[in-house]
Design an enzyme around this catalytic site. Structure first.
Site, mmCIF file in Angstrom:
data_model
loop_
_atom_site.group_PDB
_atom_site.id
_atom_site.type_symbol
_atom_site.label_atom_id
_atom_site.label_comp_id
_atom_site.label_asym_id
_atom_site.label_seq_id
_atom_site.Cartn_x
_atom_site.Cartn_y
_atom_site.Cartn_z
ATOM 1 N N LEU A 102 0.889 -1.159 0.000
ATOM 2 C CA LEU A 102 0.000 0.000 0.000
ATOM 3 C C LEU A 102 0.926 1.207 0.000
ATOM 4 O O LEU A 102 1.792 1.327 0.865
ATOM 5 C CB LEU A 102 -0.887 -0.013 1.245
ATOM 6 C CG LEU A 102 -2.105 0.917 1.279
ATOM 7 C CD1 LEU A 102 -3.052 0.622 0.112
ATOM 8 C CD2 LEU A 102 -2.852 0.759 2.600
ATOM 9 N N ASP A 103 0.794 2.101 -0.998
ATOM 10 C CA ASP A 103 1.801 3.146 -1.160
ATOM 11 C C ASP A 103 1.800 4.137 0.000
ATOM 12 O O ASP A 103 0.856 4.217 0.789
ATOM 13 C CB ASP A 103 1.665 3.844 -2.522
ATOM 14 C CG ASP A 103 0.416 4.698 -2.641
ATOM 15 O OD1 ASP A 103 0.244 5.604 -1.809
ATOM 16 O OD2 ASP A 103 -0.370 4.473 -3.578
ATOM 17 N N LYS A 104 2.877 4.892 0.098
ATOM 18 C CA LYS A 104 3.124 5.794 1.228
ATOM 19 C C LYS A 104 1.986 6.775 1.454
ATOM 20 O O LYS A 104 1.619 7.071 2.593
ATOM 21 C CB LYS A 104 4.435 6.544 0.994
ATOM 22 C CG LYS A 104 4.796 7.534 2.089
ATOM 23 C CD LYS A 104 6.101 8.248 1.773
ATOM 24 C CE LYS A 104 6.444 9.281 2.843
ATOM 25 N NZ LYS A 104 7.720 9.983 2.550
ATOM 26 N N ASP A 105 1.411 7.286 0.364
ATOM 27 C CA ASP A 105 0.390 8.326 0.469
ATOM 28 C C ASP A 105 -1.014 7.770 0.697
ATOM 29 O O ASP A 105 -1.972 8.547 0.822
ATOM 30 C CB ASP A 105 0.400 9.187 -0.792
ATOM 31 C CG ASP A 105 1.732 9.895 -0.996
ATOM 32 O OD1 ASP A 105 2.331 10.304 0.018
ATOM 33 O OD2 ASP A 105 2.178 10.015 -2.150
ATOM 34 N N SER A 106 -1.146 6.442 0.735
ATOM 35 C CA SER A 106 -2.447 5.811 0.960
ATOM 36 C C SER A 106 -2.514 5.256 2.379
ATOM 37 O O SER A 106 -1.493 5.021 3.021
ATOM 38 C CB SER A 106 -2.679 4.688 -0.057
ATOM 39 O OG SER A 106 -2.645 5.199 -1.373
#
Length: 242
Positions: A102-106
Site C-alpha cells: 500500500l503506497d506511502k500516500d495511501s
C-alpha cells in the site's frame, strides 16, 4: 496454563470453523496426545493435537495481522531514507512482513504475516484477489468517469490497460472501487489518465478481511473462521492449511 475447548482451539489455529471442528471430533478424526478426542474436552498449547493424522503445531505457527497503515508509513523493511517503516510501526512477538503493498500516500488495510506462501499468493495479481478502496478526488465524479474506470483504463506510463473493475459513486467527490490486479499506484494512474487527481485513498478490504473499526496504527490478529476463509481463497485447490 490456560485451557480451552478443543473446537475453539482448532478454530483459533485457522484449521476450520468451530462447527466443522465439532464434526471432525465426532467422526474421530482428531486426536490429543495420541488418543481420540472427546467432544468438549479442554486442551492447552502443550498438548499434541492431530487432525486427520496431521499435527496442529499451535495457533502462532502462522500469524496473520490486519493492520491499519497510516499515511506516511512505507511498505519497506530496509530503506534508510524512509521516515516510517512497517517494521518500526508494528511490534509483535513473531516477526511479520507485508503481504501486498500500500503506497506511502495511501492508508488503510494491510495484511502482515510470517507465512511466505501466503505472501507469495497475495502478491500475484493473476490470482484475482479482491481489494476494495474508498477514494476521494479533486473534482466532481461523472457517469462518464465511472464508465471508463469500470471498463478499464489505458495507462500510458506503463503501456497497459487495466482490467474491468467494480466502481460505485459514494459522494460528489468520492467513489468506492474493487480491483483484482496489482498495478503499482493503479488508482492514481487510472484517475490521472481521465483528468482527475486523487486526494486520498483508503483500503477497506482485502479478500474477505475487513478494515472494520481499526484506527490508524492499530492491528488485530486474524483467527478462526476469518483466517480459514482467507486461506481457502488464496489456496482454493492446494489443500494448504494453517
Amino acid at each position: 496454563m490456560k485451557t480451552e475447548r478443543l473446537n475453539k482451539y482448532l478454530a483459533s489455529c485457522g484449521i476450520c470453523s468451530r462447527r466443522d471442528a465439532d464434526r471432525l471430533i465426532a467422526e474421530g478424526r482428531v486426536k490429543v496426545n495420541g488418543v481420540i478426542a472427546d467432544m468438549g474436552m479442554q486442551v492447552t498449547d502443550r498438548d499434541h493435537i492431530t487432525v486427520n493424522g496431521k499435527s496442529v503445531h499451535g495457533r502462532n505457527e502462522k500469524v496473520v495481522l490486519a493492520y491499519y497503515k497510516p499515511v506516511g508509513v512505507v511498505c519497506t523493511e530496509k530503506d534508510k531514507f524512509a521516515d516510517k517503516k512497517i517494521t518500526d510501526m508494528v511490534k509483535f512477538p513473531v516477526r511479520v512482513t507485508y503481504a501486498g503493498r500500500l503506497d506511502k500516500d495511501s492508508e488503510g488495510l494491510l495484511l502482515l504475516t510470517n507465512d511466505g506462501d501466503l505472501i507469495n499468493a497475495m502478491m500475484r495479481g493473476s490470482r484475482g484477489h479482491e481489494k476494495e478502496y474508498v477514494v476521494k478526488v479533486n473534482k466532481e465524479i461523472t457517469e462518464e468517469f465511472l464508465a471508463k474506470m469500470r471498463d478499464g483504463v489505458f495507462l500510458s506510463e506503463l503501456n497497459v490497460t487495466t482490467k474491468p473493475c467494480k466502481i460505485e459513486k459514494k459522494g460528489k467527490f468520492t467513489f468506492q472501487i474493487i480491483l483484482t490486479q496489482g498495478v503499482n499506484r493503479q488508482i492514481r494512474r487510472m484517475a490521472k489518465e481521465l483528468g482527475y487527481h486523487v486526494n486520498a485513498i483508503k483500503r477497506i478490504r482485502v479478500v474477505n478481511v475487513q478494515l472494520a473499526d481499526l484506527k490508524p496504527g492499530q492491528y488485530r490478529q486474524i483467527s478462526g473462521e476469518e483466517l480459514h476463509a482467507l486461506y481457502n481463497s488464496c489456496f482454493p485447490a492446494s489443500g494448504n492449511e494453517v
